[in-house]
Design a protein around this motif. Structure first.
Motif, short mmCIF file in Angstrom:
data_model
loop_
_atom_site.label_atom_id
_atom_site.label_comp_id
_atom_site.label_asym_id
_atom_site.label_seq_id
_atom_site.Cartn_x
_atom_site.Cartn_y
_atom_site.Cartn_z
N GLU A 107 20.97 13.18 -68.49
CA GLU A 107 20.17 12.85 -67.30
C GLU A 107 19.88 14.05 -66.42
O GLU A 107 19.18 13.92 -65.42
CB GLU A 107 20.88 11.77 -66.48
N GLY A 108 20.45 15.19 -66.75
CA GLY A 108 20.16 16.39 -65.97
C GLY A 108 21.05 16.53 -64.76
O GLY A 108 22.26 16.25 -64.81
N GLN A 109 20.46 16.91 -63.63
CA GLN A 109 21.24 17.23 -62.44
C GLN A 109 21.94 16.01 -61.86
O GLN A 109 23.10 16.10 -61.43
CB GLN A 109 20.32 17.85 -61.38
N SER A 110 21.28 14.85 -61.84
CA SER A 110 21.91 13.64 -61.30
C SER A 110 23.11 13.21 -62.15
O SER A 110 24.16 12.84 -61.62
CB SER A 110 20.89 12.51 -61.21
N GLY A 111 22.94 13.26 -63.46
CA GLY A 111 24.05 12.92 -64.34
C GLY A 111 25.19 13.90 -64.23
O GLY A 111 26.37 13.51 -64.26
N GLN A 112 24.87 15.19 -64.07
CA GLN A 112 25.91 16.21 -63.91
C GLN A 112 26.69 15.99 -62.62
O GLN A 112 27.90 16.22 -62.57
CB GLN A 112 25.28 17.60 -63.92
N ALA A 113 26.00 15.55 -61.56
CA ALA A 113 26.68 15.26 -60.30
C ALA A 113 27.69 14.12 -60.45
O ALA A 113 28.81 14.18 -59.91
CB ALA A 113 25.66 14.93 -59.22
N LYS A 114 27.32 13.08 -61.20
CA LYS A 114 28.25 11.98 -61.43
C LYS A 114 29.44 12.44 -62.27
O LYS A 114 30.59 12.05 -62.00
CB LYS A 114 27.52 10.83 -62.13
N MET A 115 29.19 13.27 -63.30
CA MET A 115 30.29 13.76 -64.12
C MET A 115 31.23 14.65 -63.31
O MET A 115 32.45 14.62 -63.49
CB MET A 115 29.73 14.53 -65.32
N THR A 116 30.67 15.43 -62.38
CA THR A 116 31.50 16.25 -61.50
C THR A 116 32.38 15.38 -60.62
O THR A 116 33.56 15.69 -60.37
CB THR A 116 30.61 17.16 -60.63
N GLN A 117 31.82 14.26 -60.13
CA GLN A 117 32.61 13.35 -59.30
C GLN A 117 33.75 12.72 -60.10
O GLN A 117 34.88 12.62 -59.60
CB GLN A 117 31.70 12.26 -58.74
N TYR A 118 33.48 12.33 -61.34
CA TYR A 118 34.54 11.78 -62.19
C TYR A 118 35.60 12.84 -62.47
O TYR A 118 36.81 12.53 -62.54
CB TYR A 118 33.95 11.28 -63.51
N THR A 119 35.17 14.08 -62.64
CA THR A 119 36.13 15.17 -62.86
C THR A 119 37.05 15.34 -61.67
O THR A 119 38.26 15.57 -61.82
CB THR A 119 35.38 16.48 -63.14
N ARG A 120 36.52 15.21 -60.47
CA ARG A 120 37.34 15.33 -59.27
C ARG A 120 38.38 14.22 -59.19
O ARG A 120 39.54 14.46 -58.86
CB ARG A 120 36.45 15.32 -58.03
N TYR A 121 37.95 12.98 -59.46
CA TYR A 121 38.90 11.87 -59.43
C TYR A 121 40.02 12.08 -60.45
O TYR A 121 41.21 11.86 -60.15
CB TYR A 121 38.18 10.54 -59.73
N LEU A 122 39.64 12.49 -61.65
CA LEU A 122 40.65 12.72 -62.69
C LEU A 122 41.56 13.87 -62.33
O LEU A 122 42.76 13.86 -62.64
CB LEU A 122 39.95 12.98 -64.03
N THR A 123 41.03 14.88 -61.64
CA THR A 123 41.85 16.01 -61.20
C THR A 123 42.95 15.55 -60.25
O THR A 123 44.11 15.96 -60.38
CB THR A 123 40.97 17.06 -60.49
N ILE A 124 42.60 14.69 -59.30
CA ILE A 124 43.61 14.17 -58.36
C ILE A 124 44.68 13.39 -59.10
O ILE A 124 45.89 13.53 -58.83
CB ILE A 124 42.94 13.30 -57.28
#
Length: 440
Positions: A107-124
């Motif tokens: 999905e490009g930039q919007s999809g990458q933003a969602k994946m970054t958000q999931y990465t943050r949750y998993l990091t915590i």
């Protein structure tokens, strides 16, 4: 290079980015020295000094490698950046397994933003698990393997407070890395690892000089220089596959007809396989320390194997497993990052083709064939550089000198790779401003 650095400092925007990056790195190093509340820091320092001169000194040096000494000091940034790196790799792996993540990637930039958000949750989540394990080891006296607790109080409130502080520290480190990537010179997470490793070099260099002869010190420095030269030579190497674009007319204008190349680096995976393999090597040790009681139980096969091989970086069991993990993760990571079929389809869509190779599936097969041949050498290079100090330890060459991990192959590999990537990013920004770059 000095003239390019002067040009970078003279440019106002680039100067702000460099100073901003340096400021974040300084804050990161300050946080790495602040002890968490509830930790008996004088007692911890005494036990740590004893442990670093004991039989497991190599293991503790490896544990401290990516945190810059913060982990075993139980500082605010003790967990460091490893939860974020692990979470990023897990999310990237999910793009292959789960169709939803694969769709987000497309999905490009919007999809990458969602994946970054999931990465943050998993990091915590990973930071909570890792900090809870470290605090449990510290409370049971197994963090440094001496049976003595390094906490002032073992009640549940104190333990929970330390876990919360370490988790918050991991979140802050993640934010630091993203700030450097967005507002600094880029490559934020890698630069934080670079800062942690580099911070230990002066002290370890003095330690080598004081505890060995001048000849041994000179030999270690010469070996480090050779490793740096080898890493720079291989990291700059690439296979350039020629690509031509067919001519096409759009209205009265002619597009295409140009020749370019597709660069495939010799070390296509970078330092990610080494970082992830190092983390995986510590997991069995952490599990063993958590499940065994205050007195080490060496009755089971698992405990005996871990204590005999995985706790000793100079053993051949450790060396072979570490080498195999690096090769595995090199192939696995490149398979996720570079899809020959997707690359071939993109070339076909824009009228590009490799001379002598038909577009479509034949192009994908050719790219996969070339990539596998390059990756074989690249993965062997990563493994050899990483295990070289361990082999020296097993052979008795250098002894205590080579156990200083900042001068080991893994640390040098990470520092040189990150340094080259950072220089290239600064050079790209210089070229945008019509300045001469670093690499001539």
């Amino acid at each position: 290079m000095l003239s390019a650095l002067a040009s970078a400092i003279k440019d106002r925007d680039l100067r702000k980015k460099i100073f901003f990056t340096l400021g974040i790195i300084i804050l990161y190093r300050i946080g790495a020295q602040i002890p968490s509340p509830g930790v008996d820091y004088p007692k911890l320092r005494g036990l740590l000094d004893t442990a670093m001169t004991g039989d497991n000194a190599q293991l503790y040096s490896l544990v401290n490698l990516f945190s810059g000494g913060a982990l075993l000091q139980l500082s605010v940034f003790a967990i460091g950046i490893m939860p974020y790196i692990t979470a990023s790799i897990i999310v990237q792996l999910l793009t292959v397994v789960i169709p939803y993540f694969e769709q987000l990637k497309k999905e490009g930039q919007s999809g990458q933003a969602k994946m970054t958000q999931y990465t943050r949750y998993l990091t915590i989540a990973l930071a909570v698990l890792q900090s809870a394990g470290i605090v449990a080891l510290a409370d049971r006296g197994q963090l440094l393997g001496n049976g003595e607790s390094v906490l002032m109080d073992g009640d549940i409130l104190t333990l929970a407070t330390i876990v919360i502080v370490m988790t918050a520290g991991a979140a802050l480190v993640m934010w630091f890395g993203e700030l450097i990537t967005d507002r600094g010179v880029g490559n934020g997470m890698s630069l934080l690892i670079f800062a942690g490793i580099a911070s230990r070099i002066p002290a370890e260099g003095v330690n080598i000089y004081q505890n060995s002869s001048t000849m041994k010190f000179a030999a270690v420095m010469f070996a480090v220089i050779l490793i740096v030269v080898a890493v720079v030579f291989v990291e700059q190497g690439q296979r350039r596959i020629p690509v031509q674009y067919a001519k096409r007319m759009v209205g009265r204008r002619q597009y295409g007809g140009t020749s370019t190349y597709l660069p495939l680096k010799v070390n296509q995976a970078g330092v990610i396989p080494v970082i992830f393999a190092s983390s995986m090597m510590y997991v069995p040790i952490l599990i063993t320390q958590l499940i065994q009681g205050p007195e080490p139980a060496a009755d089971g096969f698992w405990q005996r194997y871990v204590m005999q091989y995985l706790q000793n970086p100079s053993s051949w069991g450790y060396i072979l497993l570490y080498f195999a993990l690096i090769i595995f993760f090199a192939y696995f990571y490149v398979a996720i990052q570079f899809d020959p079929m997707e690359q071939a389809e993109n070339m076909k869509k824009y009228g590009g083709f490799i001379p002598g190779i038909r577009p479509g599936r034949p192009t994908a097969e050719y790219l996969g064939y070339v990539l596998n041949r390059i990756l074989l050498f690249g993965s062997l290079y990563l493994g050899l550089i990483a295990v070289l100090p361990n082999v020296f330890l097993d052979m008795g060459s250098g002894g205590g000198d080579m156990q200083n991990m900042p001068f080991g192959g893994t640390a040098v590999l990470i520092m040189v790779s990150v340094g080259l990537d950072t220089v290239k990013q600064i050079e790209a920004q210089l070229m945008q401003r019509n300045y001469e770059g670093f690499l001539k």
